[in-house]
Write a protein that holds these residues in place. Structure first.
Motif, PDB file in Angstrom:
ATOM      1  N   LEU A 164       0.799  -1.195  -0.109  1.00 30.87           N
ATOM      2  CA  LEU A 164       0.072  -0.089  -0.041  1.00 30.87           C
ATOM      3  C   LEU A 164       1.052   1.320  -0.003  1.00 30.87           C
ATOM      4  O   LEU A 164       0.609   2.361  -0.756  1.00 30.87           O
ATOM      5  CB  LEU A 164      -0.817  -0.014   1.204  1.00 30.87           C
ATOM      6  CG  LEU A 164      -1.736   1.235   1.524  1.00 30.87           C
ATOM      7  CD1 LEU A 164      -2.710   1.423   0.180  1.00 30.87           C
ATOM      8  CD2 LEU A 164      -2.673   0.949   2.551  1.00 30.87           C
ATOM      9  N   LEU A 195      -9.170   3.724   0.633  1.00 31.98           N
ATOM     10  CA  LEU A 195      -9.050   2.361   0.192  1.00 31.98           C
ATOM     11  C   LEU A 195     -10.637   1.993  -0.162  1.00 31.98           C
ATOM     12  O   LEU A 195     -11.447   1.891   0.821  1.00 31.98           O
ATOM     13  CB  LEU A 195      -8.562   1.405   1.305  1.00 31.98           C
ATOM     14  CG  LEU A 195      -7.225   1.961   1.940  1.00 31.98           C
ATOM     15  CD1 LEU A 195      -6.842   0.913   2.693  1.00 31.98           C
ATOM     16  CD2 LEU A 195      -6.272   2.389   0.891  1.00 31.98           C
ATOM     17  N   ASP A 215     -12.994  -0.511   1.703  1.00 31.97           N
ATOM     18  CA  ASP A 215     -13.609  -0.228   2.935  1.00 31.97           C
ATOM     19  C   ASP A 215     -14.802   1.021   2.524  1.00 31.97           C
ATOM     20  O   ASP A 215     -14.499   2.083   2.044  1.00 31.97           O
ATOM     21  CB  ASP A 215     -12.770   0.681   3.921  1.00 31.97           C
ATOM     22  CG  ASP A 215     -11.813  -0.363   4.954  1.00 31.97           C
ATOM     23  OD1 ASP A 215     -12.471  -1.267   5.155  1.00 31.97           O
ATOM     24  OD2 ASP A 215     -10.798   0.099   5.161  1.00 31.97           O
ATOM     25  N   ARG A 264      -5.691  -8.049  10.932  1.00 32.12           N
ATOM     26  CA  ARG A 264      -6.023  -7.579   9.468  1.00 32.12           C
ATOM     27  C   ARG A 264      -5.832  -5.957   9.562  1.00 32.12           C
ATOM     28  O   ARG A 264      -5.937  -5.481   8.288  1.00 32.12           O
ATOM     29  CB  ARG A 264      -7.465  -7.989   9.372  1.00 32.12           C
ATOM     30  CG  ARG A 264      -8.325  -9.180   9.777  1.00 32.12           C
ATOM     31  CD  ARG A 264      -9.593  -9.299   9.343  1.00 32.12           C
ATOM     32  NE  ARG A 264     -10.220 -10.335   9.591  1.00 32.12           N
ATOM     33  CZ  ARG A 264     -11.464 -10.223   9.717  1.00 32.12           C
ATOM     34  NH1 ARG A 264     -12.335  -9.360   9.656  1.00 32.12           N
ATOM     35  NH2 ARG A 264     -12.135 -11.340  10.307  1.00 32.12           N
ATOM     36  N   TYR A 265      -5.456  -5.207  10.580  1.00 31.92           N
ATOM     37  CA  TYR A 265      -5.307  -3.715  10.710  1.00 31.92           C
ATOM     38  C   TYR A 265      -4.084  -3.303  11.024  1.00 31.92           C
ATOM     39  O   TYR A 265      -3.568  -4.101  11.539  1.00 31.92           O
ATOM     40  CB  TYR A 265      -6.587  -3.400  11.492  1.00 31.92           C
ATOM     41  CG  TYR A 265      -7.786  -3.732  11.245  1.00 31.92           C
ATOM     42  CD1 TYR A 265      -8.538  -3.064  10.212  1.00 31.92           C
ATOM     43  CD2 TYR A 265      -8.474  -4.839  11.694  1.00 31.92           C
ATOM     44  CE1 TYR A 265      -9.826  -3.460   9.998  1.00 31.92           C
ATOM     45  CE2 TYR A 265      -9.928  -5.304  11.375  1.00 31.92           C
ATOM     46  CZ  TYR A 265     -10.565  -4.555  10.538  1.00 31.92           C
ATOM     47  OH  TYR A 265     -11.925  -4.851  10.397  1.00 31.92           O
ATOM     48  N   GLU A 296       1.342  -2.364  12.035  1.00 30.60           N
ATOM     49  CA  GLU A 296       0.725  -3.103  11.010  1.00 30.60           C
ATOM     50  C   GLU A 296       0.443  -4.502  11.400  1.00 30.60           C
ATOM     51  O   GLU A 296       1.491  -5.485  11.714  1.00 30.60           O
ATOM     52  CB  GLU A 296       1.396  -2.921   9.803  1.00 30.60           C
ATOM     53  CG  GLU A 296       0.963  -3.501   8.626  1.00 30.60           C
ATOM     54  CD  GLU A 296      -0.472  -2.888   8.030  1.00 30.60           C
ATOM     55  OE1 GLU A 296      -0.868  -1.666   8.762  1.00 30.60           O
ATOM     56  OE2 GLU A 296      -0.973  -3.298   7.244  1.00 30.60           O
ATOM     57  N   LYS A 297      -1.020  -5.040  11.499  1.00 31.36           N
ATOM     58  CA  LYS A 297      -1.072  -6.179  11.585  1.00 31.36           C
ATOM     59  C   LYS A 297      -0.548  -7.001  12.646  1.00 31.36           C
ATOM     60  O   LYS A 297       0.068  -8.016  12.687  1.00 31.36           O
ATOM     61  CB  LYS A 297      -1.222  -6.909  10.169  1.00 31.36           C
ATOM     62  CG  LYS A 297      -1.812  -6.126   9.103  1.00 31.36           C
ATOM     63  CD  LYS A 297      -2.188  -6.897   7.960  1.00 31.36           C
ATOM     64  CE  LYS A 297      -3.025  -6.391   6.941  1.00 31.36           C
ATOM     65  NZ  LYS A 297      -2.711  -5.534   5.913  1.00 31.36           N
ATOM     66  N   VAL A 313      -7.097   0.981  12.268  1.00 32.63           N
ATOM     67  CA  VAL A 313      -7.317   1.987  11.033  1.00 32.63           C
ATOM     68  C   VAL A 313      -8.200   1.261  10.165  1.00 32.63           C
ATOM     69  O   VAL A 313      -7.967   0.121   9.640  1.00 32.63           O
ATOM     70  CB  VAL A 313      -5.851   2.224  10.546  1.00 32.63           C
ATOM     71  CG1 VAL A 313      -5.838   3.177   9.254  1.00 32.63           C
ATOM     72  CG2 VAL A 313      -4.893   2.431  11.565  1.00 32.63           C
ATOM     73  N   ILE A 314      -9.161   2.024   9.539  1.00 31.10           N
ATOM     74  CA  ILE A 314      -9.913   1.838   8.272  1.00 31.10           C
ATOM     75  C   ILE A 314      -9.427   2.404   7.122  1.00 31.10           C
ATOM     76  O   ILE A 314      -8.671   3.444   7.563  1.00 31.10           O
ATOM     77  CB  ILE A 314     -11.204   1.700   8.575  1.00 31.10           C
ATOM     78  CG1 ILE A 314     -11.749   3.026   8.940  1.00 31.10           C
ATOM     79  CG2 ILE A 314     -11.684   1.158   9.794  1.00 31.10           C
ATOM     80  CD1 ILE A 314     -13.063   3.752   8.168  1.00 31.10           C
ATOM     81  N   GLY A 315      -9.699   2.205   5.897  1.00 34.81           N
ATOM     82  CA  GLY A 315      -9.094   2.939   5.160  1.00 34.81           C
ATOM     83  C   GLY A 315      -9.514   4.253   4.741  1.00 34.81           C
ATOM     84  O   GLY A 315      -9.996   4.659   3.417  1.00 34.81           O
ATOM     85  N   TYR A 367      -7.673   8.138   5.322  1.00 36.96           N
ATOM     86  CA  TYR A 367      -6.512   8.890   5.663  1.00 36.96           C
ATOM     87  C   TYR A 367      -6.565  10.235   5.106  1.00 36.96           C
ATOM     88  O   TYR A 367      -6.618  10.413   4.093  1.00 36.96           O
ATOM     89  CB  TYR A 367      -5.124   8.175   5.302  1.00 36.96           C
ATOM     90  CG  TYR A 367      -4.949   6.773   5.594  1.00 36.96           C
ATOM     91  CD1 TYR A 367      -4.382   6.209   6.423  1.00 36.96           C
ATOM     92  CD2 TYR A 367      -5.731   5.774   4.746  1.00 36.96           C
ATOM     93  CE1 TYR A 367      -3.997   4.651   6.725  1.00 36.96           C
ATOM     94  CE2 TYR A 367      -5.532   4.559   4.850  1.00 36.96           C
ATOM     95  CZ  TYR A 367      -4.542   3.826   5.840  1.00 36.96           C
ATOM     96  OH  TYR A 367      -4.466   2.471   6.024  1.00 36.96           O
ATOM     97  N   GLN A 423       4.779  -0.706   3.507  1.00 37.75           N
ATOM     98  CA  GLN A 423       3.594  -0.445   4.292  1.00 37.75           C
ATOM     99  C   GLN A 423       3.362   0.964   4.517  1.00 37.75           C
ATOM    100  O   GLN A 423       4.127   1.842   4.945  1.00 37.75           O
ATOM    101  CB  GLN A 423       3.571  -1.015   5.526  1.00 37.75           C
ATOM    102  CG  GLN A 423       3.597  -2.535   5.625  1.00 37.75           C
ATOM    103  CD  GLN A 423       2.392  -3.219   4.908  1.00 37.75           C
ATOM    104  OE1 GLN A 423       1.161  -2.535   4.856  1.00 37.75           O
ATOM    105  NE2 GLN A 423       2.339  -4.407   4.890  1.00 37.75           N
ATOM    106  N   THR A 449       1.553   1.985   6.757  1.00 38.49           N
ATOM    107  CA  THR A 449       1.228   2.372   8.363  1.00 38.49           C
ATOM    108  C   THR A 449       3.029   2.645   8.791  1.00 38.49           C
ATOM    109  O   THR A 449       3.204   3.366   9.923  1.00 38.49           O
ATOM    110  CB  THR A 449       0.825   1.004   8.879  1.00 38.49           C
ATOM    111  OG1 THR A 449      -0.479   0.585   8.244  1.00 38.49           O
ATOM    112  CG2 THR A 449       0.736   0.949  10.309  1.00 38.49           C
TER     113      THR A 449
END
Ligand code: G1P
Length: 290
Positions: free
Chosen positions: A112, A132, A135, A169-170, A190-191, A203-205, A207, A229, A231
């Motif tokens: 990403l 993203l 989402d 996942r996040y 991250e994850k 975090v959801i998509g 920013y 990443q 993140t």
């Protein structure tokens, strides 16, 4: 102070393997939630937040996305000739104006952060949004509009609490001071494994990022999964500028997941003024059968 966010980046280079065979010949972002492709939810959200330039980071096989945001003269002509003015107006309502949309390719799937880096020259040195499209957020005002209104500068990420077993996942926050919907970010991973996650605030998509992030992304350091990443770049910027999570009001659906995608269809169909009443009755009938 409300800072304007004029540009939005949509990373859309992913293959969509979780939706095969549906996504063999069409991009996953073109799968419809009710009657609108997934990508259009993010696009309309950005419009509602005042965004004026839309940058899609694509890959091979994504031309349907370019066509979707282009004029379709034959269709418009046919609608006009048949007197279908409502349909024509609906089309014109969201179609981008001349020069508002740019496409840039991500040549390799390196993560990403790498996808966002591909938009560097088109964004320049100003705060910009990243959405993203997987989402999808049902919210009024739109999630990004809420973020723009609350944006204090620096990096700001939409966050929500998730069950601890899902932190893998996040991107997950180490939260600091809270101020209304804003949560200071003191760390970001991250994850992480549930046992190691610094919190369940994830975090959801959505920013809003400072243009300085490109300097960090250019280092191309690999993180979780061997990928570059986003993140990690945001984590490295903590302390150099305001870094905040934003607890948005609304409901988020993970349309990159089959169940999340189905749930989004249920939520948007049920909320649709024309379709809603009949759809809710249908759901009740099925609920009795289960
Ligand atoms: C990406 C980000 C992750 C974020 C998630 C939200 O992960 O890397 O930090 O929490 O989106 O959907 P992906 O879902 O692309 O693996």
């Amino acid at each position: 102070m409300t800072r304007t966010v004029r540009k939005a980046v949509f990373p859309v280079a992913g293959l969509g393997t979780r939706f095969l065979p549906a996504t063999k010949a069409i991009p996953k972002e073109m799968l419809p939630v009710v009657d609108k492709p997934v990508i259009q939810y993010g696009f309309e959200e950005a419009i509602a937040a005042g965004v004026e330039h839309f940058i899609f980071v694509t890959s091979r096989g994504k031309t349907a996305l370019e066509d979707h945001f282009d004029r379709h003269f034959e269709l418009e002509e046919t609608l006009a000739r048949r007197g279908k003015t409502a349909e024509l107006e609906a089309l014109h309502k969201w179609q981008p104006r001349l020069g508002q949309v740019s496409f840039v390719r991500q040549p390799e799937p390196l993560g990403l952060g790498h996808a966002v880096l591909c938009a560097k020259d088109l964004v320049g040195d100003e705060p910009f949004a990243v959405l993203l499209p997987d989402d999808v957020v049902q919210a009024a005002p739109s999630c990004l509009a809420q973020m723009v209104a609350a944006y204090p500068g620096g990096n700001m990420l939409a966050v929500m609490d998730v069950p601890r077993e899902q932190t893998r996942r996040y991107g997950v926050l180490a939260p600091g001071r809270r101020d209304g919907a804003l949560v200071e970010i003191t760390g970001l991973v991250e994850k992480p494994d549930p046992a190691e996650a610094p919190s369940t605030l994830s975090v959801i998509g959505r920013y809003i990022l400072d243009g300085a992030i490109f300097g960090y992304l250019e280092r191309q350091e690999r993180g979780a999964g061997g990928e570059i990443q986003l993140t990690d770049a945001i984590a490295r910027m903590i302390g150099t500028m305001p870094s905040n999570g934003f607890q948005f009001a609304g409901r988020r659906f993970d349309c990159g997941d089959r169940l999340g995608f189905l749930e989004a269809n249920i939520a948007f169909a049920a909320a649709d003024p024309a379709l809603g009443p009949a759809f809710r009755a249908l759901l009740k009938r099925y609920a009795r059968e289960f």
